[in-house]
Each structure stands twice: as C-alpha cells, then as structure tokens.
Design a protein around this motif. Structure first.
Motif, PDB file in Angstrom:
ATOM      1  N   ASP A  57       0.825  -1.197   0.000  1.00 28.40           N
ATOM      2  CA  ASP A  57       0.000   0.000   0.000  1.00 28.40           C
ATOM      3  C   ASP A  57       0.863   1.253   0.000  1.00 28.40           C
ATOM      4  OD1 ASP A  57      -2.836  -1.169   0.523  1.00 28.40           O
ATOM      5  OD2 ASP A  57      -1.551  -2.132   2.010  1.00 28.40           O
ATOM      6  N   LEU A  58       2.082   1.124   0.523  1.00 28.03           N
ATOM      7  CA  LEU A  58       3.015   2.248   0.563  1.00 28.03           C
ATOM      8  C   LEU A  58       4.421   1.751   0.277  1.00 28.03           C
ATOM      9  CD1 LEU A  58       3.929   5.164   1.289  1.00 28.03           C
ATOM     10  CD2 LEU A  58       4.047   4.407   3.683  1.00 28.03           C
ATOM     11  N   ALA A 113      -2.725   3.218  -3.458  1.00 29.91           N
ATOM     12  CA  ALA A 113      -1.352   2.849  -3.144  1.00 29.91           C
ATOM     13  C   ALA A 113      -0.450   4.035  -3.430  1.00 29.91           C
ATOM     14  CB  ALA A 113      -0.910   1.631  -3.949  1.00 29.91           C
ATOM     15  N   VAL A 114       0.592   4.197  -2.613  1.00 31.55           N
ATOM     16  CA  VAL A 114       1.447   5.382  -2.685  1.00 31.55           C
ATOM     17  C   VAL A 114       2.915   4.998  -2.834  1.00 31.55           C
ATOM     18  CG1 VAL A 114       2.195   7.486  -1.500  1.00 31.55           C
ATOM     19  CG2 VAL A 114      -0.162   6.668  -1.216  1.00 31.55           C
ATOM     20  N   ILE A 162      -0.659   6.829  -6.314  1.00 33.17           N
ATOM     21  CA  ILE A 162      -0.186   8.174  -6.017  1.00 33.17           C
ATOM     22  C   ILE A 162       1.334   8.126  -5.947  1.00 33.17           C
ATOM     23  CG2 ILE A 162      -0.279  10.112  -4.402  1.00 33.17           C
ATOM     24  CD1 ILE A 162      -2.903   8.802  -3.294  1.00 33.17           C
ATOM     25  N   VAL A 163       1.985   8.954  -6.753  1.00 31.93           N
ATOM     26  CA  VAL A 163       3.443   9.017  -6.771  1.00 31.93           C
ATOM     27  C   VAL A 163       3.842  10.452  -6.432  1.00 31.93           C
ATOM     28  CG1 VAL A 163       5.531   8.673  -8.147  1.00 31.93           C
ATOM     29  CG2 VAL A 163       3.522   7.211  -8.535  1.00 31.93           C
ATOM     30  N   VAL A 164       4.593  10.632  -5.348  1.00 32.94           N
ATOM     31  CA  VAL A 164       4.903  11.985  -4.884  1.00 32.94           C
ATOM     32  C   VAL A 164       6.353  12.128  -4.438  1.00 32.94           C
ATOM     33  CG1 VAL A 164       2.558  12.566  -4.149  1.00 32.94           C
ATOM     34  CG2 VAL A 164       4.111  11.438  -2.540  1.00 32.94           C
ATOM     35  N   ALA A 165       6.849  13.372  -4.537  1.00 35.42           N
ATOM     36  CA  ALA A 165       8.130  13.751  -3.956  1.00 35.42           C
ATOM     37  C   ALA A 165       7.842  14.509  -2.669  1.00 35.42           C
ATOM     38  CB  ALA A 165       8.916  14.627  -4.928  1.00 35.42           C
ATOM     39  N   LEU A 202      -3.280  12.288   1.074  1.00 34.17           N
ATOM     40  CA  LEU A 202      -3.196  12.410  -0.380  1.00 34.17           C
ATOM     41  C   LEU A 202      -4.297  11.625  -1.074  1.00 34.17           C
ATOM     42  CD1 LEU A 202       0.664  11.959  -0.852  1.00 34.17           C
ATOM     43  CD2 LEU A 202      -0.612  14.108  -0.915  1.00 34.17           C
ATOM     44  N   THR A 203      -4.721  12.136  -2.218  1.00 35.65           N
ATOM     45  CA  THR A 203      -5.665  11.440  -3.087  1.00 35.65           C
ATOM     46  C   THR A 203      -5.014  11.253  -4.457  1.00 35.65           C
ATOM     47  OG1 THR A 203      -6.704  13.380  -4.101  1.00 35.65           O
ATOM     48  CG2 THR A 203      -7.500  12.721  -1.902  1.00 35.65           C
ATOM     49  N   PRO A 204      -5.602  10.431  -5.307  1.00 34.01           N
ATOM     50  CA  PRO A 204      -5.031  10.269  -6.650  1.00 34.01           C
ATOM     51  C   PRO A 204      -4.884  11.574  -7.414  1.00 34.01           C
ATOM     52  CG  PRO A 204      -6.532   8.478  -6.198  1.00 34.01           C
ATOM     53  CD  PRO A 204      -6.672   9.437  -5.049  1.00 34.01           C
TER      54      PRO A 204
END
Length: 220
Positions: A57-58, A113-114, A162-165, A202-204
């Motif tokens: 999930d992460l 999932a992130v 979700i893909v984040v910096a 966070l959301t998509p």
C-alpha cells in the motif's frame, strides 16, 4: 496496510518504519545492509525480484545523500567536480528512477497505493534564492522530474496510485549535521510522523506533486 521502506537503516527511514509498526502496519525494510545498492541496476532489480508476489500500500523511499565519496556541497561553481556531480545524479536521481522501474509494479493494484520519495526543497528551481550546492540541487531537481513523469505513466495503468516527492524538513541526521546550524531543525521522529500524515491525506488527484512535511506544495 503493508509498507515497504527503502533506506530503513537511515535516520528518517528508520523513524518511518518504526512509526508504521507502531500503527500496526506490516513493514518490510530494505537498505544497503540487505545488499541493495541504488547505483547498481542489477542490485535494484534483484532486490525487487526478491519481493515478487507481494504488494504494498506504501513504498517509501528514504534513500539519499548530501556528501558522497568526500564530495561536499559546492559553495561556488569553481568547486564543481565531474565525478562528484555524477555521484550525486547516480544516487539521488538515477537511483530513484531505478526504484520506480523495478518497485512500482509492487504497488497494490486494486486499491489506493502510494510511492513516496524523499526529495529536498533545495531541488526546487523556482525556490532557489541563495545559489550554491549545484550538484545536490540539480540531482534533486532531476529526481523531481522523474517522479512527475513516472506519476503520469503509472496513473494510466492504475488510477488509484499516487506518486509523490516529499521534502522532509531539515532533519537532525548525519546527513545534515554539518550544514544545519543556520536552520531550524526537527527530529527524524517528528519528520516521519508528519510525512506519514501528509501521505495519509493524499488522493489520486495529488499524484505527481511535490509536498513538504507540512503538506504544503513546493514550487518546482
């Protein structure tokens, strides 16, 4: 929830893994002590292969370095060294690209999932008012572009991903010890708790973004 913390032997990574376990999450850790070397493509591929069949999930990437092989942040362009700059890109940019290539397929496909990767505010081009630290800044800026681009592609295959910096703040770790005296710092535990709180919110629609530890967008 199942989580994979890459770089769990470092200050922030260890704090993130510990906090997740306190929350009752199932945590898998990977680091150089497990044989994972981000500057070696085969090593990254084999590490991901070892987790084949699992889904997370992460996936939290806490790897990175400010000083590599004795090359410290440059105070002037006259200090630029090709090998030192290449080392920064190999770890802080290309290494993250390899993680995305081999580990993003391990993100859960049937639910939110992130994939979160530690960047740095100094990698912001728009928020650079002081100069210096050229190699580190440039490598983190490259990582931000890698994250942004990968987020677009991954969203086409999984609209719940979700893909984040993330900028973790100026954290009291070995990485910042010699360079943080003029800045307010926070503990690794404070940063970890804050970052996980940001991730939870966070959301998509937030995929491909760059956030700080307080959840505020950081200028590219």
């Amino acid at each position: 929830m199942s989580a994979l913390v890459i770089g769990d032997s470092g200050g922030i990574g260890a704090a993130v893994a510990a906090r997740l376990r306190e929350q009752g999450q199932d945590v898998t850790g990977l680091s150089r002590r497990d044989g994972l070397e981000l500057t070696d493509q085969q090593s990254v591929a084999e590490a991901a292969e070892g987790l084949e069949g699992q889904s997370f999930d992460l996936i939290f990437n806490a790897t990175g370095a400010l000083v590599i092989d004795g090359y410290a942040p440059e105070k002037t362009i006259r200090a630029i060294d090709a090998e030192g700059m290449a080392a920064q890109f190999a770890l802080n940019a290309i290494g993250v690209a390899l993680l995305l290539r081999y580990f993003s397929p391990l993100l859960a496909q049937d639910r939110r999932a992130v994939f979160a990767s530690l960047s740095a505010r100094v990698g912001s081009i728009g928020d650079n008012g002081f100069g210096g630290w050229i190699s580190y800044r440039a490598a983190k800026a490259a990582q931000n572009q890698i994250i942004r681009t990968a987020a677009i592609e991954i969203a086409r295959k999984n609209d719940q991903a979700i893909v984040v910096a993330l900028h973790p703040g100026t954290v009291e770790t070995r990485l910042t010890a010699k360079y943080a005296e003029n800045y307010p710092t926070i503990t690794a535990e404070t940063s970890a708790e804050a970052l996980l709180g940001v991730i939870d919110g966070l959301t998509p629609d937030d995929t491909g973004s760059f956030r700080d530890w307080k959840g505020k967008p950081v200028e590219w």
